[in-house]
Design an enzyme around this catalytic site. Sequence first.
Site, short mmCIF file in Angstrom:
data_model
loop_
_atom_site.label_atom_id
_atom_site.label_comp_id
_atom_site.label_asym_id
_atom_site.label_seq_id
_atom_site.Cartn_x
_atom_site.Cartn_y
_atom_site.Cartn_z
CG MET A 1 -31.72 -10.06 18.61
SD MET A 1 -30.73 -11.33 17.84
CE MET A 1 -29.90 -11.99 19.24
CG LEU B 1 -37.83 -7.02 25.44
CD1 LEU B 1 -38.83 -5.88 25.29
CD2 LEU B 1 -36.54 -6.72 24.69
CG HIS B 2 -32.77 -8.69 30.15
ND1 HIS B 2 -31.99 -7.56 30.19
CD2 HIS B 2 -32.23 -9.49 29.19
CE1 HIS B 2 -31.01 -7.67 29.32
NE2 HIS B 2 -31.12 -8.82 28.68
NE ARG B 3 -34.20 -5.66 37.31
CZ ARG B 3 -33.03 -5.45 37.93
NH1 ARG B 3 -32.47 -4.26 37.91
NH2 ARG B 3 -32.43 -6.42 38.56
N GLY B 4 -32.17 -4.94 31.53
CA GLY B 4 -31.12 -4.31 30.73
C GLY B 4 -31.73 -3.62 29.51
CG HIS B 5 -33.49 -5.93 26.31
ND1 HIS B 5 -33.62 -7.19 26.82
CD2 HIS B 5 -32.70 -6.03 25.23
CE1 HIS B 5 -32.93 -8.04 26.07
NE2 HIS B 5 -32.35 -7.36 25.09
N GLY C 1 -26.71 -1.62 24.46
CA GLY C 1 -26.12 -1.91 25.77
C GLY C 1 -24.62 -2.13 25.66
CG ASP D 1 -23.88 -7.61 23.40
OD1 ASP D 1 -23.27 -8.68 23.60
OD2 ASP D 1 -25.09 -7.48 23.65
NE ARG E 1 -26.61 -16.60 23.54
CZ ARG E 1 -26.47 -15.58 22.71
NH1 ARG E 1 -26.25 -14.38 23.20
NH2 ARG E 1 -26.57 -15.74 21.40
#
Length: 286
Positions: A30, A33-37, A147, A150, A187
């Site tokens: 969505m 974007l951050h390092r997780g994505h 990830g 979730d 978030r």
Amino acid sequence: MEILRTVDALRRAVEKARGEGLSIGLVPTMGALHRGHMSLVERARRECDVVVVSIFVNPTQFNNPDDLLTYPRTEQADCAMLEAAGADFAFVPSSEEIYPEPDTRVFDLGSVAEVMEGAMRPGHFNGVAQIVSKLFGWVQPSRAYFGRKDIQQIAVIRRMAAIEGFAGEIVPCPIVREDDGLAMSSRNTRLNAGQRAIAPAIHRALLDAVEACKAGESVEQVRRRAVDAIDAVDGLRTEYFEIVHPDTMQPIACWEEAPRGAIGCITVYCGEVRLIDNISFTPVKP
Ligand code: PAF
């Protein structure tokens, strides 16, 4: 990297790749974007010939209109990050493109979707199933990356894929954390400095819970300990902490009910910001 705005353009791009016998990796997001994505995109890049990343803030999965309104939207920065990571296509459609007609499909997601997020956010998982099934239908990915933050969403998507007969592999990827343990999330940008400072208490409580399990505490003792630790922090409020079976997502009463290891799933309000996290408990010895 090519930015695709329409379903037709997306279909054409993936059909061409499939025609050339190339494997296709899909990373649904969505945005914000951050390092997780990016860890998902990097893994897709390593494992697939063609990498498609979708960026779409899907309205049908938001049961809280304020949450939809305030969800961060950072398209330019997102596309720059994807370009740098070597994605081939960014699919960035409008709502009208995805939902030219209202999506009235109701998926039979079963009991995995009834607990925790499913109970707290009515309709949320049906909305996730609607968008992910559309993306799977258009892209027909060889592999799709999600990830583990979730984790219940992954169980729900597996169920949707089984019902709809999607053949691609669903690849769960590890949670990426900040140095202080806070799970990365779009978030997190909504936390003010004070909230950001207390939020790592969530992960600390999960780590303590794992230690308490190893020390022989019961499921309920471990659960209570984590909730009490978090709720003792001014500004944090646990919405739920359930220790569940990794496949069924159903709460367990004793560790033996999840011999391959249980998962502790937590949602905590940090002010108005709802943070999700989870941790694996090591399997019980027979
Ligand atoms: O996890 C998310 O960001 C979303 O739920 C997903 C899978 C992209 C569907 O909108």
